[in-house]
Structure formats: structure tokens, C-alpha cells
Design a protein around this motif. Structure first.
Motif, PDB file in Angstrom:
ATOM      1  N   GLU A 121       0.835  -1.210   0.000  1.00 17.61           N
ATOM      2  CA  GLU A 121       0.000   0.000   0.000  1.00 17.61           C
ATOM      3  C   GLU A 121       0.869   1.258   0.000  1.00 17.61           C
ATOM      4  O   GLU A 121       0.560   2.230  -0.700  1.00 17.61           O
ATOM      5  CB  GLU A 121      -0.931  -0.011   1.204  1.00 17.61           C
ATOM      6  N   LEU A 143       2.321   1.682  -3.467  1.00 24.01           N
ATOM      7  CA  LEU A 143       1.303   2.162  -4.401  1.00 24.01           C
ATOM      8  C   LEU A 143       1.071   3.664  -4.228  1.00 24.01           C
ATOM      9  O   LEU A 143       0.949   4.396  -5.215  1.00 24.01           O
ATOM     10  CB  LEU A 143      -0.012   1.401  -4.175  1.00 24.01           C
ATOM     11  N   LYS A 144       1.013   4.102  -2.990  1.00 22.95           N
ATOM     12  CA  LYS A 144       0.803   5.526  -2.723  1.00 22.95           C
ATOM     13  C   LYS A 144       1.961   6.350  -3.267  1.00 22.95           C
ATOM     14  O   LYS A 144       1.758   7.386  -3.908  1.00 22.95           O
ATOM     15  CB  LYS A 144       0.644   5.744  -1.224  1.00 22.95           C
ATOM     16  N   SER A 157       3.937   5.547  -5.658  1.00 25.74           N
ATOM     17  CA  SER A 157       4.028   5.437  -7.117  1.00 25.74           C
ATOM     18  C   SER A 157       3.240   6.515  -7.847  1.00 25.74           C
ATOM     19  O   SER A 157       3.478   6.786  -9.025  1.00 25.74           O
ATOM     20  CB  SER A 157       3.537   4.056  -7.573  1.00 25.74           C
ATOM     21  N   LYS A 158       2.311   7.167  -7.160  1.00 22.02           N
ATOM     22  CA  LYS A 158       1.518   8.229  -7.777  1.00 22.02           C
ATOM     23  C   LYS A 158       2.341   9.502  -8.009  1.00 22.02           C
ATOM     24  O   LYS A 158       1.985  10.325  -8.850  1.00 22.02           O
ATOM     25  CB  LYS A 158       0.300   8.544  -6.905  1.00 22.02           C
ATOM     26  N   THR A 159       3.427   9.616  -7.272  1.00 24.88           N
ATOM     27  CA  THR A 159       4.237  10.844  -7.385  1.00 24.88           C
ATOM     28  C   THR A 159       5.704  10.574  -7.687  1.00 24.88           C
ATOM     29  O   THR A 159       6.439  11.520  -7.990  1.00 24.88           O
ATOM     30  CB  THR A 159       4.156  11.659  -6.085  1.00 24.88           C
ATOM     31  N   SER A 166       8.581   8.209  -9.809  1.00 25.99           N
ATOM     32  CA  SER A 166       8.783   7.274 -10.914  1.00 25.99           C
ATOM     33  C   SER A 166       9.452   5.974 -10.466  1.00 25.99           C
ATOM     34  O   SER A 166       9.164   4.903 -11.008  1.00 25.99           O
ATOM     35  CB  SER A 166       9.637   7.936 -12.003  1.00 25.99           C
ATOM     36  N   ALA A 173       6.841   3.668  -9.174  1.00 24.67           N
ATOM     37  CA  ALA A 173       6.033   3.167 -10.276  1.00 24.67           C
ATOM     38  C   ALA A 173       6.742   2.053 -11.023  1.00 24.67           C
ATOM     39  O   ALA A 173       6.116   1.072 -11.458  1.00 24.67           O
ATOM     40  CB  ALA A 173       5.693   4.317 -11.229  1.00 24.67           C
TER      41      ALA A 173
END
Length: 249
Positions: free
Chosen positions: A229, A232-233, A235-237, A239, A242
Motif C-alpha cells: 500500500e 502504491l501511494k 508510485s503516484k508521485t 517514478s 512506479a
């Protein structure tokens, strides 16, 4: 010298010519395999509230000096990234020279880790990735390691033996994040397979690319501290996060 030497485990034959421990072939009875799988499920490292533990493994052979220096400067970012997610302990494992592979105790302070790393110089020698994986498995059973980070540029061992060790880590739910510097094709093949078998990820970073390595280390630390989790959080900001989450099972 920082870190205790990692000695060959029972069942390992030491090759004086190769300078590293070479696992002997063995077979496991069906009940032994079943018991190992049961233990793997019982030792889930992601229990709520559990303290994050990350093994930070580095190739400290002569070609690694620039990356070692860079990692010394960047390792504090791993701790800073996890400040809002929970505490993180790191165990530094490194190999170099002739049959030298060492590990520190668990470290929860970035200043202390940086001080230890600054005392280590790189020395010529063959890779000892098998010892790193063996040590990771031992610690995973003993203290619920959440993830392993390995940074290197070469692989000079038997790939099938490394894959067997990686498979055991995968059964223990311990992903290996392999960060490869350079474009060595033999190393890439082995590193990708180690990542796949453990449910981790393989990423390349360019030689001397501090920003790329920083992002990858931050992402791995986030996973170790907060699990999928948290990754994932991030990965939104970021690279780097991600890139990892895109490969993980």
C-alpha cells in the motif's frame, strides 16, 4: 572492520579456487517441502504494526567504488522516506575481495549507517550473490525481513544455484529489488530472474545516476516500511516506485 563475516552454512563446500561457498546438491523429502511452505506462510513479514526490516546488499568489488560512494550519500533518503510510514531497520550486507562477505547488525539510525559505510573501501574480487541470498533467507526466517535491495553490476556465479536460493525467498514472501548499474547482459538475465522468483523487481540505472538510484532506494524503503500500500501511494508521485510496482506480483 564494519560487519561480521558471513561464514559458509552447513552443507556448503568451500572452493579455494573460486573463493566462495558453493552449495552442494541435495534433495528434500515431500514432508520437508510441505513444512517449509507452511513455515513460509506463518512467517509473513507484513503483519500490522510490524517494524520494517530491509537488507541493503551491495557489491563492493573494485568496479563498484563510484556507486558505493553514491549509496553512502543516498542511504539517508531511505530512512527519511519511511518517517511517515513507520520505523525501519536496515542490515547492511556487502562482499568484496577474496571470499569476503560481511553483514552488520540491524541499524535504525541513518547517521550510524553512513558512518559504517564510510569506513568500507571497495576491493577487487568475484561476485558472491549466493551468500547474500543465503544470508537474506536466514534473516527472513529469524527476524521477518520485508525486502532485500541488491545493487550491483555483474554476476559470476551459477545462475541455477542463485535461482534456487531466490525461489526460497519467494516462498518466504521476501521480494528482492535488484538495481543494476550498466548493461552487462549476463548480469541482467540473472538479476531479472532473481527478481521474478522472489516477487520483486529489476531496474537498471545509469552509471553515476544518483537521482535514479535515489528514487529506487526510496521506493524499496517505502515497501519495507509500509508494504504494498505504501509503495502504491508513492508510485503516484515517484517514478521509482512506479517502476517497482509495475513488476511486482
Amino acid at each position: 572492520m564494519p560487519g561480521e563475516p558471513i561464514k559458509p552454512r552447513s552443507g556448503d563446500a568451500v572452493s579455494a579456487q573460486a573463493g566462495r561457498a558453493v552449495p552442494q546438491a541435495s534433495t528434500s523429502a515431500a514432508e520437508d517441502i510441505a513444512a517449509f511452505v507452511a513455515k513460509a506462510h506463518a512467517l509473513s513479514p507484513h503483519a500490522p504494526g510490524a517494524k520494517g526490516r530491509l537488507i541493503f546488499a551491495l557489491d563492493a568489488t573494485m568496479s563498484r567504488q563510484p556507486t558505493w560512494d553514491m549509496a553512502c550519500a543516498l542511504q539517508a533518503d531511505m530512512f527519511r522516506e519511511t518517517a511517515a510510514l513507520g520505523s525501519l531497520d536496515i542490515r547492511l550486507v556487502y562482499y568484496r575481495g577474496f571470499n569476503e562477505c560481511r553483514a552488520t547488525g540491524w541499524i535504525s539510525d541513518s547517521t550510524r549507517l553512513a558512518a559504517l559505510m564510510s569506513k568500507i573501501d571497495c576491493r577487487g574480487g568475484d561476485t558472491q550473490i549466493g551468500k547474500v541470498l543465503t544470508e537474506a533467507r536466514r534473516e527472513a526466517v529469524a527476524s521477518s525481513v520485508r525486502a532485500v535491495v541488491f545493487v550491483g553490476d555483474a554476476m559470476e556465479e551459477k545462475i541455477d544455484e542463485l535461482c534456487a536460493k531466490a525461489g526460497e525467498l519467494g516462498m518466504l514472501n521476501v521480494p528482492v529489488f535488484v538495481f543494476q548499474e550498466g548493461h552487462d547482459a549476463v548480469a541482467e538475465r540473472a538479476f531479472r530472474e532473481i527478481a521474478r522468483l522472489t516477487g520483486g523487481a529489476w531496474c537498471r540505472f545509469d552509471p553515476g545516476a544518483a537521482a535514479q538510484l535515489r528514487e529506487l532506494l526510496r521506493a524499496a524503503a517505502a515497501y519495507a516500511a509500509g508494504g504494498r500500500e505504501a509503495l502504491l501511494k508513492l508510485s503516484k508521485t515517484a517514478s521509482g516506485a512506479a517502476r517497482l510496482i509495475g513488476q511486482m506480483k
